[in-house]
Design a protein around this motif. Structure first.
Motif, mmCIF file in Angstrom:
data_model
loop_
_atom_site.group_PDB
_atom_site.id
_atom_site.type_symbol
_atom_site.label_atom_id
_atom_site.label_comp_id
_atom_site.label_asym_id
_atom_site.label_seq_id
_atom_site.Cartn_x
_atom_site.Cartn_y
_atom_site.Cartn_z
ATOM 1 N N ARG A 75 7.934 56.353 0.745
ATOM 2 C CA ARG A 75 7.748 57.687 1.328
ATOM 3 C C ARG A 75 7.978 57.678 2.832
ATOM 4 N NH1 ARG A 75 2.383 59.402 -2.148
ATOM 5 N NH2 ARG A 75 3.466 60.348 -3.944
ATOM 6 N N GLN A 76 7.521 56.612 3.503
ATOM 7 C CA GLN A 76 7.763 56.556 4.944
ATOM 8 C C GLN A 76 9.246 56.359 5.242
ATOM 9 O OE1 GLN A 76 6.581 53.240 7.727
ATOM 10 N NE2 GLN A 76 5.164 54.802 8.501
ATOM 11 N N ALA A 77 9.924 55.541 4.439
ATOM 12 C CA ALA A 77 11.366 55.350 4.634
ATOM 13 C C ALA A 77 12.113 56.672 4.465
ATOM 14 C CB ALA A 77 11.892 54.321 3.637
ATOM 15 N N ILE A 78 11.699 57.465 3.491
ATOM 16 C CA ILE A 78 12.335 58.772 3.271
ATOM 17 C C ILE A 78 12.041 59.718 4.437
ATOM 18 C CG2 ILE A 78 12.252 60.845 1.821
ATOM 19 C CD1 ILE A 78 11.894 58.932 -0.587
ATOM 20 N N GLU A 79 10.817 59.659 4.951
ATOM 21 C CA GLU A 79 10.462 60.483 6.115
ATOM 22 C C GLU A 79 11.345 60.125 7.310
ATOM 23 O OE1 GLU A 79 6.503 61.637 8.814
ATOM 24 O OE2 GLU A 79 6.368 60.140 7.214
ATOM 25 N N ALA A 81 14.351 58.714 7.059
ATOM 26 C CA ALA A 81 15.725 59.078 6.709
ATOM 27 C C ALA A 81 15.979 60.569 6.893
ATOM 28 C CB ALA A 81 16.009 58.669 5.264
ATOM 29 N N GLU A 82 14.976 61.386 6.616
ATOM 30 C CA GLU A 82 15.155 62.844 6.741
ATOM 31 C C GLU A 82 15.324 63.280 8.191
ATOM 32 O OE1 GLU A 82 11.743 64.240 4.601
ATOM 33 O OE2 GLU A 82 12.855 64.425 2.706
ATOM 34 N N LEU A 83 14.841 62.462 9.131
ATOM 35 C CA LEU A 83 15.003 62.793 10.549
ATOM 36 C C LEU A 83 16.454 62.630 11.002
ATOM 37 C CD1 LEU A 83 11.859 60.977 12.027
ATOM 38 C CD2 LEU A 83 12.180 63.453 11.819
ATOM 39 N N ALA A 84 17.190 61.768 10.321
ATOM 40 C CA ALA A 84 18.550 61.436 10.759
ATOM 41 C C ALA A 84 19.480 62.642 10.767
ATOM 42 C CB ALA A 84 19.134 60.341 9.865
ATOM 43 N N ILE A 93 25.237 56.772 10.289
ATOM 44 C CA ILE A 93 23.783 56.670 10.122
ATOM 45 C C ILE A 93 23.270 57.793 9.225
ATOM 46 C CG2 ILE A 93 21.569 56.953 11.333
ATOM 47 C CD1 ILE A 93 22.726 55.282 13.598
ATOM 48 N N LYS A 94 23.814 58.984 9.389
ATOM 49 C CA LYS A 94 23.414 60.106 8.526
ATOM 50 C C LYS A 94 23.739 59.804 7.063
ATOM 51 C CE LYS A 94 23.903 63.697 12.061
ATOM 52 N NZ LYS A 94 24.577 64.959 12.461
#
Length: 213
Positions: A75-79, A81-84, A93-94
């Motif tokens: 969940r933190q990795a997804i959080e 990733a969503e900032l990118a 990177i996106k």
């Protein structure tokens, strides 16, 4: 005249014989059919019983711990990733962030299903909340780290994202290797293999991107 009567009698006798044969055949088929159905029911019953009584694969405390902690880790990795999408300057990177989210979302759902089937609680989604779990799991970012990442943009975000995600992936691999060593639930151990393979490859990709930046 006698010959004519003989022909009529023979014809009637043949018809009677044919009808009798049909009746006997029908009775025989009905009895045979009933026997076959009984055989089919008898043959299918053990299968139905086996299916009903089939039990899920055994799991251990290590499997529960792996699933619970990896859900939070993902969940933190997804959080991150969503900032990118709104913070990164590099399309590469996106694209990587989209790939990470696409891999880890389904894994969260899979592990949540395991926990539910085992009668265990699925951890609450703490994304975006002030809840520092950095000390609990390897590779996790602290609340301060996440705040820095959220405030960064452009090239600064790109470098920070790659550096943090490498650390995050390394932590996930460590957790997955622990599951491979201590877990007993075959699907969980297989998912751990997938995590090690996929995230090791992404670490190499991110390190190459950092070298070029």
């Amino acid at each position: 005249m006698t010959a004519h009567r003989t022909i009529i009698c023979r014809t009637a006798l043949a018809a009677t014989t044919a009808v009798a044969a049909l009746v006997l055949t029908a009775c025989s088929d009905g009895a045979g059919g009933g026997h076959d159905m009984g055989s089919m029911e008898s043959d299918s019953s053990p299968t139905a019983t086996a299916t009903t009584s089939a039990k899920p694969g055994d799991h251990s405390a290590a499997d529960v711990s792996f699933s619970t902690e990896m859900i939070r880790h993902h969940r933190q990795a997804i959080e991150m990733a969503e900032l990118a999408d709104s913070h990164a300057s590099s399309q590469q990177i996106k694209d990587l962030a989209t790939k990470i989210k696409g891999e880890q979302d389904p894994e969260i759902k899979t592990m949540s299903g395991w926990l539910t089937s085992w009668g265990e609680a699925v951890p609450e989604d703490m994304s975006g909340m002030e809840h520092d779990t950095s000390s609990a799991m390897p590779g996790m970012m602290s609340s301060a780290d996440m705040d820095k990442l959220k405030k960064a943009s452009g090239g600064d975000f790109d470098a920070m994202f790659l550096t943090m995600m490498v650390q995050h992936h390394e932590g996930a691999i460590e957790m997955a290797k622990t599951e491979r060593a201590n877990g007993t639930y075959a699907p969980a151990k297989k998912l751990a293999d997938t995590v090690v393979t996929a995230q090791s490859a992404e670490i190499e990709q991110m390190k190459q991107m950092l070298d070029k930046s």
